[in-house]
Design an enzyme around this catalytic site. Structure first.
Site, PDB file in Angstrom:
ATOM      1  N   GLN A 119       0.832  -1.205   0.000  1.00 21.55           N
ATOM      2  CA  GLN A 119       0.000   0.000   0.000  1.00 21.55           C
ATOM      3  C   GLN A 119       0.865   1.253   0.000  1.00 21.55           C
ATOM      4  OE1 GLN A 119      -3.172   0.648   3.185  1.00 21.55           O
ATOM      5  NE2 GLN A 119      -1.614   2.112   3.793  1.00 21.55           N
ATOM      6  N   GLY A 120       0.698   2.129  -0.987  1.00 19.15           N
ATOM      7  CA  GLY A 120       1.500   3.350  -1.064  1.00 19.15           C
ATOM      8  C   GLY A 120       0.681   4.576  -0.707  1.00 19.15           C
ATOM      9  N   TYR A 121       0.600   4.864   0.581  1.00 19.93           N
ATOM     10  CA  TYR A 121      -0.156   6.040   1.037  1.00 19.93           C
ATOM     11  C   TYR A 121       0.794   7.093   1.632  1.00 19.93           C
ATOM     12  CZ  TYR A 121      -4.763   3.726   0.621  1.00 19.93           C
ATOM     13  OH  TYR A 121      -5.900   3.116   0.174  1.00 19.93           O
ATOM     14  N   SER A 122       1.377   6.759   2.802  1.00 23.31           N
ATOM     15  CA  SER A 122       2.145   7.752   3.558  1.00 23.31           C
ATOM     16  C   SER A 122       3.369   8.239   2.793  1.00 23.31           C
ATOM     17  CB  SER A 122       2.614   7.158   4.884  1.00 23.31           C
ATOM     18  OG  SER A 122       1.519   6.809   5.679  1.00 23.31           O
ATOM     19  N   SER A 150       4.560  -1.427   3.890  1.00 26.90           N
ATOM     20  CA  SER A 150       4.833  -2.770   4.429  1.00 26.90           C
ATOM     21  C   SER A 150       5.199  -3.712   3.296  1.00 26.90           C
ATOM     22  CB  SER A 150       3.599  -3.330   5.144  1.00 26.90           C
ATOM     23  OG  SER A 150       3.127  -2.410   6.075  1.00 26.90           O
ATOM     24  N   GLU A 210      -8.743  -1.579   6.320  1.00 25.10           N
ATOM     25  CA  GLU A 210      -7.514  -1.716   7.106  1.00 25.10           C
ATOM     26  C   GLU A 210      -7.839  -1.662   8.591  1.00 25.10           C
ATOM     27  OE1 GLU A 210      -4.419   1.257   6.608  1.00 25.10           O
ATOM     28  OE2 GLU A 210      -2.961  -0.047   7.589  1.00 25.10           O
TER      29      GLU A 210
END
Lengths: 359, 403
Positions: free
Chosen positions: B124-127, B159, B242
């Protein structure tokens, strides 16, 4: 498999809520609170008329034949209103006779209790916070009982006392009988005044299966205190939220400051999820005999403790106003104090939980 | 309220139990690798209608009518049997439900089935370094160039990016739009040229997280999920999934049982610590929170099965904060029981999560790790804002004027 309330249960709560909002708004509550009697005959009469006096009395004896969960749902609403009156003692006395009385005892007492014309209460505690059946030392000789019981709620308006004695037995004692003396104890919670009851050779009936059901009555009591505290704490949070949305300092509503907002959100998060904890303990009291005692003790210790700290925080959030007699917060604060100590402290019930878990 | 299952559901439970007699695999099949065995059994469980129950067949699910009670029975029974059920991965748990809601037909067909089997792993590419709690301020950009997006910038706290085949993530595609309206949700092949994954080392000593750098990475235009500039709404749905992954009360109960074991096995003043009055008080105090989390979860579950989720709105908003606070409290009691062994560092086994935390150093690792969930997926301070404003209707924070 369903862990939620029925429509009837939701309606029961709404109806009781409507009644207390009409008949005992904070202004009326304040009058009763300041009078020190903790009782209003019209209010109790109104509750009895709605059937609240006989919720757990079987239908055959004029009651509604409901369960501990229904009783707890009503207790939640009453806690939310800090409603003065003998509901808790009366409900436990009725439950004791419904569970442990013989046919004659049920015939004699339950119809009046269900109707509310006879008021009941429970006399359990003795010197040294001795609430548990094993710790009772009052003694019975044949049909006479002697001993000192403490923190008996609403003993002054009660007609019938359910008294715990040595051996975990439960006795029925008429308050107007010989050798029954009351002494007001000047309790902190003016919605439920408490009395010392001295019994000197007072006439009594032995509740047929009293020793067998004393624990179940205690468990139901713990659930009711948890539910009442949940209601009281929820009310205090609502009051504090309302205040934080109106009170201004530094040119802003104080609820806009995260220090205040987060404090309130923490209180909410500490309390709201515990609704399910008392629901489950109430359900267990009727349907899960293996878990009932542990669930009740855990719910009582957890919720009455959380409610007490919520009440303390509510006073702080109100600032100087919160510390005054005039501020309504104190009435629920003191309700929480009663709930925390009555039938034994959180510490005592945590130790019981540990023992019940076999630790 | 009735905690008994009806006859029809008891029958369903028996069917699940009969099916689970096939796990672990026997004879020739038992010689396969652990991964192959799990994949084989999971495929059978999907076929039988027990795993990925309500995901349509054409996307690799069982295609059954949604039924929360049946899902719960399957979870309980598979857990008891230790059998492989729904994968607890970001691909199966987060991407698949998001694509079902927002994805194109081609995206669903292409990406959901391998995410469900685990053949393709997702991250997951969010932050970003400058965008944590204020996620919508993210700067990693994607510019449309012909039939490709060209991505530049950096993601962090990703992660398992080093093991992932794909990333779903948020990228700024409309630099002139207001902050929330300028974001799109893209699917990125992690083998694309220009991607550099560097491990981060956490304070536990583990390296679960990574930083991902993008240097002119080309992503096919059709890998946009939902519409341009609407990635924020798409990602909100994913974040709910999530939070559901994080707030699992079964794990909490298991850890509590381990804590009781620790108290039995720890000696204090020559006696088992569990006989110490103070320790008993603290254990039951924590149990009050654990039991509350469990029963409140039951309440939310029943409300959603009944189709009345709004009745449990507040506890649902609170579940993540309540769960992470409870686990931290639990770990603090465990840490105190460790005594001087609390000075030891976690071993390689503890860090990799190979053992449940029943060794002293395993507890040390868990004590430190318990801070992670309170930060990931919406930090606790942010949760408090959400609860205060949306749960209780408190006025919004003082905010600086919009730029």
């Amino acid at each position: 498999m369903d862990f939620g309330l029925t429509e009837e249960q939701e309606m029961l709560q709404e109806t009781v809520c409507g009644f207390v909002n009409n008949e005992c708004p904070p202004t009326r509550l304040r009058e009763i609170f300041d009078s020190g009697t903790g009782y209003d005959a019209a209010l109790w009469g109104g509750m009895a008329e709605m059937g609240l006096a006989g919720l757990v009395v079987p239908g055959a004896y004029g009651g509604a034949g409901m369960e501990v969960l229904d009783l707890a749902l009503v207790a939640e609403v009453l806690g939310g209103a800090a409603l003065p009156g003998p509901f808790i003692g009366h409900s436990l006395a009725s439950l004791a006779i419904a569970l442990g009385g013989d046919e004659a005892q049920k015939q004699q007492w339950l119809p009046g209790l269900a109707e509310g014309s006879t008021v009941g209460t429970v006399a359990f505690c003795e010197q040294g916070s001795a609430w548990e059946p094993e710790a009772w030392r009052a003694t019975r000789r044949d049909d006479r009982v002697s001993g000192r019981k403490l923190y008996v709620p609403h003993a002054d308006v009660a007609d019938l006392l359910v008294v715990g004695v040595e051996g975990g037995e439960l006795l029925l004692v008429e308050r107007n009988g010989d050798g029954v003396e009351l002494l007001g104890m000047d309790g902190i919670d003016r919605t439920r005044p408490v009395f010392q009851v001295d019994l000197v050779d007072s006439p009594c009936q032995v509740l047929c299966d009293g020793a067998g059901i004393a624990g179940r009555v205690r468990d139901a009591g713990l659930v009711l205190l948890a539910a009442d505290s949940f209601g009281a704490a929820s009310k205090l949070i609502d009051l504090s939220v309302e205040y934080a949305g109106t009170r201004e300092q530094f040119g802003f509503k104080i609820g806009q400051f995260q220090a205040v907002k987060h404090q309130l959100a923490r209180l909410g998060t500490d309390i709201e999820p515990t609704r399910a904890l008392f629901w489950h303990a109430a359900y267990a009291a009727d349907h899960l005999p293996q878990e009932a005692a542990h669930s009740a003790a855990l719910a009582k210790s957890h919720i009455t403790d959380r409610a007490m700290s919520t009440a303390r925080m509510a006073v702080e959030l109100y600032g100087g106003l919160g510390f005054t007699w005039e501020c309504d917060v104190q009435m629920w604060f003191k309700r929480a104090m009663f709930n925390r100590a009555f039938l034994g402290t959180p510490e005592a019930h945590r130790e019981r939980c540990a023992a019940l878990a076999g630790w | 309220m009735d905690l008994q299952y009806s006859e029809a559901y008891q029958e369903f439970r028996r069917e699940v139990q009969v099916f689970l007699a096939g796990w672990p695999l026997q004879a020739e099949e038992a010689k396969l690798s652990a991964e192959e065995q799990e994949a084989l059994f999971r495929a059978r469980a999907i076929e039988a209608g027990f795993v990925y129950r309500d995901i349509p067949k054409q996307y690799g699910g069982a295609g059954c009518e949604p039924d929360g009670l049946k899902d719960a029975i399957v979870r309980e029974e598979f857990y008891r049997a230790g059998a492989p059920g729904n994968l607890p991965t970001q691909g199966a748990g987060m991407l698949a439900p998001t694509l079902l809601e927002f994805g194109s037909e081609a995206q669903k067909k292409r990406f959901i089935p391998p995410a469900l089997t685990g053949e393709e792993a997702w991250c997951q590419g969010y932050s970003e370094p400058g965008s944590g709690s204020d996620l919508a301020s993210l700067q990693c950009s994607a510019r449309l160039d012909g039939d490709h997006w060209v991505v530049n910038g950096q993601k962090i706290w990703t992660s398992n990016a080093h093991e992932a085949d794909f990333m779903f993530g948020l990228f700024r595609t409309e630099p002139d739009a207001s902050k929330h309206a300028g974001i799109s949700y893209l699917l990125v092949d992690m083998k694309s040229p220009g991607i550099d994954v560097r491990p981060l080392r956490e304070m536990t000593g583990s390296s679960e997280f990574t930083e991902v750098f993008f240097d002119d990475v080309r992503v096919p235009a059709e890998n946009l999920v939902g519409k341009r500039g609407e990635g924020w709404a798409v990602s909100r749905a994913t974040l709910v999934h999530e939070r559901n992954l994080i707030g699992n009360p079964n794990m909490m109960r298991e850890t509590f049982d381990d804590l009781v074991e620790l108290a039995r096995n720890t000696i204090r003043n020559g006696r088992p610590a569990i006989e110490d009055a103070h320790v008993r008080q603290r254990l039951v105090e924590v149990e009050g929170y654990v039991r509350t989390a469990e029963t409140s979860n039951m309440r939310q579950f029943s409300a959603s099965v009944r189709g009345e989720p709004l009745k449990a709105m507040r506890p649902m908003m609170m579940a993540k904060l309540y769960g992470t606070d409870t686990v931290q409290m639990l770990q603090a009691v465990a840490y105190d029981l460790l005594g001087s062994e609390g000075m030891l560092a976690p071993t390689e086994e503890d860090i990799r999560g190979w053992s449940r935390s029943n060794t002293p150093t395993g507890w040390v690792e868990a004590y430190i790790f318990s801070l992670g969930p309170a930060i990931a997926g919406g930090a606790s301070n942010i949760q408090l804002n959400i609860i205060g404003e949306r749960g209780y209707g408190l006025p919004r924070d003082l905010r600086p004027p919009a730029k």
